[in-house]
Design a protein around this motif. Structure first.
Motif, short mmCIF file in Angstrom:
data_model
loop_
_atom_site.label_atom_id
_atom_site.label_comp_id
_atom_site.label_asym_id
_atom_site.label_seq_id
_atom_site.Cartn_x
_atom_site.Cartn_y
_atom_site.Cartn_z
N VAL A 31 0.80 -1.13 -0.13
CA VAL A 31 -0.02 -0.04 -0.04
C VAL A 31 0.91 1.30 0.02
CG1 VAL A 31 -1.80 1.45 1.16
CG2 VAL A 31 -1.85 -1.27 1.20
N ALA A 32 1.87 1.49 0.86
CA ALA A 32 2.68 2.45 1.01
C ALA A 32 3.78 2.05 1.77
CB ALA A 32 2.01 3.62 1.77
N ALA A 38 1.76 7.19 3.00
CA ALA A 38 0.35 7.10 3.16
C ALA A 38 -0.51 8.31 3.59
CB ALA A 38 0.17 5.86 4.35
N ASP A 41 -1.46 10.64 0.42
CA ASP A 41 -2.07 10.20 -0.50
C ASP A 41 -3.31 9.33 0.12
OD1 ASP A 41 -3.62 9.79 -2.88
OD2 ASP A 41 -2.25 8.05 -3.20
N TRP A 42 -3.69 9.98 1.40
CA TRP A 42 -4.61 9.30 2.25
C TRP A 42 -5.90 8.80 1.71
CZ3 TRP A 42 -3.58 7.13 6.69
CH2 TRP A 42 -4.57 6.67 7.71
N ALA A 45 -5.04 5.68 0.10
CA ALA A 45 -4.10 4.66 0.83
C ALA A 45 -5.09 3.97 2.12
CB ALA A 45 -3.03 5.20 1.45
N ARG A 48 -7.25 0.89 1.53
CA ARG A 48 -6.51 -0.33 1.24
C ARG A 48 -5.83 -0.91 2.52
NH1 ARG A 48 -2.21 0.74 -3.19
NH2 ARG A 48 -1.96 -1.42 -3.04
#
Length: 330
Positions: A31-32, A38, A41-42, A45, A48
């Motif tokens: 995911v990150a 994260a 790009d909350w 992210a 997921r």
């Protein structure tokens, strides 16, 4: 969900998802790579990460492992900004009263805040390194929130919507150094060494009814050398909530994703619940008996800071640290 960072993969650690019991975890590399990534790009992210958290709770997460909190860095090992407030004005009032100094009325309407060092936070079990006991080594139990991008000039109400994670922290202070620094009229620097964070940071929904969107209604328990030092409630006597603190921090600047905002030392007016730092106990002793009795921390002392839910389970895991002598390089 609960998120943390392993001490691996570089200075920003490796992002992991942790179960509700803070016993099992799984890497979130798919995911990150890091929590900072994260947060930047909350919207993409978070869903997921939640799905991964669900798999972990169900015992279906591939690569899950038993969690050793000693392997953890701070959830954010370093941040672009660390803004610490003093939201419990009763704490400030007590300190000034012991010094015989009148408190300006504006302190009740305009938050105090300082910008701390965020280039190197420390993990929940990392030692508190100190050069000299004479510096007045103290712990400070606080609540902290981590935000996404916050625009300048935001209202307190809108600022609540930018809180992505909540945690607890130990804002280590060198009280005898701070006195000299404040006398210069320019604020803290040497008196505020590295801040320690709980094992995990949690999304607000994990807190249930204890979280009203801007304040956390649970006791913060501090235990010094195996003896409880205090358990003040983090919502009681809170003058400025996190919406107000974030808005204050964003008065003249934008806040970047990953900014950490602290509450300041959790304090209640009721002396019966104890304190979240030694300085406050010393102040109360001075007011009541004319002089402080409780010493600041010594090498070998251990501080534990934790918050429990209604069922007695640790919400963030425990900060558990020992004070050690630091020998500078020669």
């Amino acid at each position: 969900m609960k998120l943390a960072s392993l001490k691996e993969g570089g200075r920003d650690g490796t992002l992991i998802v942790v179960d509700r019991a803070v016993k099992r975890a799984v890497r979130a590399a798919g995911v990150a790579p890091t929590l900072q990534t994260a947060l930047e790009d909350w919207p993409a992210a978070a869903p997921r990460l939640r799905a991964l958290a669900g798999e972990l709770e169900e015992g279906k997460a591939a690569g899950a492992f038993d969690l050793d909190t000693r392997a953890l860095a701070a959830p954010l090992p370093r941040a672009y900004q660390w803004a610490d407030g003093s939201a419990y004005v009763v704490h400030v009032e007590l300190v000034r009263r012991a010094r015989g100094v009148e408190m300006p009325p504006s302190f009740w309407t305009d938050p105090l805040m300082y910008q701390g060092g965020s280039d190197s936070f420390i993990g929940p079990n990392d030692d508190i390194e100190a050069v000299d006991e004479a510096h007045g080594i103290d712990f400070e139990g606080e609540i902290g929130v981590i935000v996404d991008d916050v625009p300048m000039g935001i209202t307190p109400e809108a600022a609540r919507g930018h809180i992505r994670l909540v945690t607890i922290l130990n804002d280590v202070s060198l009280r005898n150094v701070i006195v000299g620094e404040l006398a210069k009229g320019f604020g803290f620097f040497h008196g505020k060494p590295a801040t320690a964070f709980a094992p995990v940071a949690v999304t607000p929904d994990e807190l249930g009814k204890a979280w009203d969107g801007a304040r956390l209604d649970r006791p913060l328990i501090s235990t010094l050398n195996g003896k409880e030092f205090g358990h003040p409630n983090a919502a009681t006597d809170l003058t400025f909530d996190f919406g107000q603190l974030i808005a204050h921090a964003a008065t003249t600047r934008h806040l970047e994703a990953g900014t950490v905002v602290g509450s300041g030392t959790v304090a209640n007016r009721d002396a019966g619940v104890g304190c979240s730092c030694i300085a406050e106990r010393r102040v109360r002793e001075t007011i009541e008996g004319g002089k402080p009795v409780t010493p600041f921390m010594s090498f070998g002392d251990r501080i534990r800071i934790e918050m429990l839910d209604d069922d007695g389970r640790s919400i963030f895991g425990a900060i558990d640290q020992k004070v050690v002598r630091y020998a500078p390089p020669r």
